[in-house]
Design a protein around this motif. Sequence first.
Motif, PDB file in Angstrom:
ATOM      1  N   MET A  79      -4.278  -0.792  46.124  1.00 16.91           N
ATOM      2  CA  MET A  79      -4.992  -1.457  45.088  1.00 16.91           C
ATOM      3  C   MET A  79      -6.296  -2.136  45.749  1.00 16.91           C
ATOM      4  O   MET A  79      -7.455  -2.179  45.098  1.00 16.91           O
ATOM      5  CB  MET A  79      -4.357  -2.365  44.562  1.00 16.91           C
ATOM      6  CG  MET A  79      -4.952  -2.904  42.912  1.00 16.91           C
ATOM      7  SD  MET A  79      -3.646  -3.727  41.845  1.00 16.91           S
ATOM      8  CE  MET A  79      -3.335  -5.308  42.533  1.00 16.91           C
ATOM      9  N   TYR A  80      -6.200  -2.920  46.760  1.00 21.19           N
ATOM     10  CA  TYR A  80      -7.264  -3.654  47.311  1.00 21.19           C
ATOM     11  C   TYR A  80      -8.266  -2.695  48.104  1.00 21.19           C
ATOM     12  O   TYR A  80      -9.647  -2.962  47.885  1.00 21.19           O
ATOM     13  CB  TYR A  80      -6.829  -4.670  48.481  1.00 21.19           C
ATOM     14  CG  TYR A  80      -6.399  -6.128  47.694  1.00 21.19           C
ATOM     15  CD1 TYR A  80      -7.476  -7.066  47.470  1.00 21.19           C
ATOM     16  CD2 TYR A  80      -5.229  -6.220  47.417  1.00 21.19           C
ATOM     17  CE1 TYR A  80      -7.252  -8.148  47.060  1.00 21.19           C
ATOM     18  CE2 TYR A  80      -4.705  -7.617  46.612  1.00 21.19           C
ATOM     19  CZ  TYR A  80      -5.790  -8.313  46.426  1.00 21.19           C
ATOM     20  OH  TYR A  80      -5.584  -9.682  45.810  1.00 21.19           O
ATOM     21  N   GLU A  81      -7.910  -1.859  48.905  1.00 18.72           N
ATOM     22  CA  GLU A  81      -8.764  -0.778  49.348  1.00 18.72           C
ATOM     23  C   GLU A  81      -9.420   0.334  48.532  1.00 18.72           C
ATOM     24  O   GLU A  81     -10.446   0.658  48.984  1.00 18.72           O
ATOM     25  CB  GLU A  81      -7.960  -0.236  50.749  1.00 18.72           C
ATOM     26  CG  GLU A  81      -7.612  -1.463  51.971  1.00 18.72           C
ATOM     27  CD  GLU A  81      -6.969  -0.770  52.992  1.00 18.72           C
ATOM     28  OE1 GLU A  81      -6.819   0.401  52.935  1.00 18.72           O
ATOM     29  OE2 GLU A  81      -6.604  -1.605  53.980  1.00 18.72           O
ATOM     30  N   LEU A  87      -9.843  -7.524  41.487  1.00 20.74           N
ATOM     31  CA  LEU A  87      -9.125  -8.083  42.538  1.00 20.74           C
ATOM     32  C   LEU A  87      -9.294  -9.623  42.406  1.00 20.74           C
ATOM     33  O   LEU A  87      -8.352 -10.060  43.160  1.00 20.74           O
ATOM     34  CB  LEU A  87      -9.835  -7.578  43.856  1.00 20.74           C
ATOM     35  CG  LEU A  87      -9.426  -5.979  43.854  1.00 20.74           C
ATOM     36  CD1 LEU A  87     -10.059  -5.571  45.454  1.00 20.74           C
ATOM     37  CD2 LEU A  87      -8.043  -5.708  43.888  1.00 20.74           C
ATOM     38  N   VAL A  88     -10.272 -10.136  42.331  1.00 19.39           N
ATOM     39  CA  VAL A  88     -10.410 -11.463  42.239  1.00 19.39           C
ATOM     40  C   VAL A  88      -9.330 -12.325  41.225  1.00 19.39           C
ATOM     41  O   VAL A  88      -8.538 -13.126  41.507  1.00 19.39           O
ATOM     42  CB  VAL A  88     -11.949 -12.035  41.757  1.00 19.39           C
ATOM     43  CG1 VAL A  88     -11.688 -13.676  41.257  1.00 19.39           C
ATOM     44  CG2 VAL A  88     -12.729 -11.838  42.896  1.00 19.39           C
ATOM     45  N   LEU A  89      -9.200 -11.416  40.016  1.00 20.25           N
ATOM     46  CA  LEU A  89      -8.029 -11.928  39.090  1.00 20.25           C
ATOM     47  C   LEU A  89      -6.744 -11.743  39.653  1.00 20.25           C
ATOM     48  O   LEU A  89      -5.839 -12.606  39.474  1.00 20.25           O
ATOM     49  CB  LEU A  89      -8.285 -11.111  37.479  1.00 20.25           C
ATOM     50  CG  LEU A  89      -9.506 -11.553  36.795  1.00 20.25           C
ATOM     51  CD1 LEU A  89      -9.609 -10.428  35.728  1.00 20.25           C
ATOM     52  CD2 LEU A  89      -9.104 -12.690  36.137  1.00 20.25           C
ATOM     53  N   PHE A  90      -6.561 -10.493  40.143  1.00 20.10           N
ATOM     54  CA  PHE A  90      -5.180 -10.442  40.703  1.00 20.10           C
ATOM     55  C   PHE A  90      -4.775 -11.376  41.859  1.00 20.10           C
ATOM     56  O   PHE A  90      -3.927 -11.616  41.887  1.00 20.10           O
ATOM     57  CB  PHE A  90      -5.108  -8.910  41.338  1.00 20.10           C
ATOM     58  CG  PHE A  90      -3.890  -8.603  42.199  1.00 20.10           C
ATOM     59  CD1 PHE A  90      -2.769  -8.338  41.056  1.00 20.10           C
ATOM     60  CD2 PHE A  90      -3.675  -8.407  43.275  1.00 20.10           C
ATOM     61  CE1 PHE A  90      -1.501  -7.884  41.480  1.00 20.10           C
ATOM     62  CE2 PHE A  90      -2.456  -8.237  43.635  1.00 20.10           C
ATOM     63  CZ  PHE A  90      -1.412  -8.043  42.875  1.00 20.10           C
ATOM     64  N   THR A  91      -5.849 -11.834  42.637  1.00 14.66           N
ATOM     65  CA  THR A  91      -5.583 -12.809  43.636  1.00 14.66           C
ATOM     66  C   THR A  91      -5.211 -14.009  43.141  1.00 14.66           C
ATOM     67  O   THR A  91      -4.354 -14.619  43.568  1.00 14.66           O
ATOM     68  CB  THR A  91      -6.844 -12.771  44.658  1.00 14.66           C
ATOM     69  OG1 THR A  91      -6.922 -11.256  44.977  1.00 14.66           O
ATOM     70  CG2 THR A  91      -6.652 -13.584  45.959  1.00 14.66           C
ATOM     71  N   ASP A  92      -6.134 -14.322  42.216  1.00 13.29           N
ATOM     72  CA  ASP A  92      -5.682 -15.626  41.572  1.00 13.29           C
ATOM     73  C   ASP A  92      -4.458 -15.818  40.998  1.00 13.29           C
ATOM     74  O   ASP A  92      -3.671 -16.689  40.798  1.00 13.29           O
ATOM     75  CB  ASP A  92      -7.107 -15.920  40.383  1.00 13.29           C
ATOM     76  CG  ASP A  92      -6.814 -17.366  39.850  1.00 13.29           C
ATOM     77  OD1 ASP A  92      -6.522 -18.390  40.513  1.00 13.29           O
ATOM     78  OD2 ASP A  92      -6.669 -17.225  38.557  1.00 13.29           O
ATOM     79  N   GLN A 137      -4.440 -11.114  31.604  1.00 13.27           N
ATOM     80  CA  GLN A 137      -6.020 -10.832  31.871  1.00 13.27           C
ATOM     81  C   GLN A 137      -6.258  -9.773  32.416  1.00 13.27           C
ATOM     82  O   GLN A 137      -7.609  -9.562  32.516  1.00 13.27           O
ATOM     83  CB  GLN A 137      -6.273 -12.138  32.583  1.00 13.27           C
ATOM     84  CG  GLN A 137      -6.018 -13.613  32.004  1.00 13.27           C
ATOM     85  CD  GLN A 137      -6.233 -14.689  32.768  1.00 13.27           C
ATOM     86  OE1 GLN A 137      -6.539 -14.677  33.877  1.00 13.27           O
ATOM     87  NE2 GLN A 137      -6.157 -15.935  32.227  1.00 13.27           N
ATOM     88  N   LEU A 138      -5.543  -9.218  33.292  1.00 16.33           N
ATOM     89  CA  LEU A 138      -5.722  -8.021  34.099  1.00 16.33           C
ATOM     90  C   LEU A 138      -5.969  -6.823  33.251  1.00 16.33           C
ATOM     91  O   LEU A 138      -5.308  -6.675  32.070  1.00 16.33           O
ATOM     92  CB  LEU A 138      -4.728  -7.567  35.196  1.00 16.33           C
ATOM     93  CG  LEU A 138      -4.475  -8.717  36.558  1.00 16.33           C
ATOM     94  CD1 LEU A 138      -3.124  -8.315  36.947  1.00 16.33           C
ATOM     95  CD2 LEU A 138      -5.857  -8.667  37.323  1.00 16.33           C
TER      96      LEU A 138
END
Length: 161
Positions: A127-129, A137-142, A154-155
Amino acid sequence: MDDHDKNNILVKQVSHALEMPLHWKVQRLEARWFIDNVYEQSECFNPILLQLAKLDFNMLQAIYLDELKQLSRWHENMNLVEMMGFTRDRLVEFFFWNVGFAFEPKFWFCRKWIVKLGELITIIDDMYELHGTLEELVLFTDMVDRWDVNAMEQLPSRCVF
C-alpha cells in the motif's frame, strides 16, 4: 558394496556439503536428502529404521499440508487479495520460510502467526510503495498512530481493509 560405490557416496556427500553451509539449509529437507542419497545407498542400512524415517518425514509433510490448508482458508476468508488487488500474495512463501526455521510440529502456533503477520505487513508495504496516494497514506498513518479503528471511515474505500 565395493570401494567404487563407497567413493561415489562419499563424493556425493562432499559435493552436497560444499554447495551451502549446513546451517543455511532446511533441516527436514536435509534429513530427507540424507535418507535418499546416503543412508539408503549404504550397505549396512537398517530397513526398519529407513522405513520409520520415511514415515516420519511423510507424516510431518501431512501436518504441514493441513496447516497450509488452514492458513489458506484464513487468507480466503480475509478476502484481502480481492479487496486489495494490488498486493502480492506470499502466503505459501511465508509458510515455507517458517517451516525452515520452526519445523517441529509443536511450533504450529509460531508458524501460523508469523505467516499471518508477514501477509499483513506485505499488504501494508504494498500500500505504501505501490498503491496509496500521499493523502491516503497520511490518513492511514494517522489512523494507525492513533490506533483508531473508527478513523477507517475517513479512508477511501479502495484503502480500507
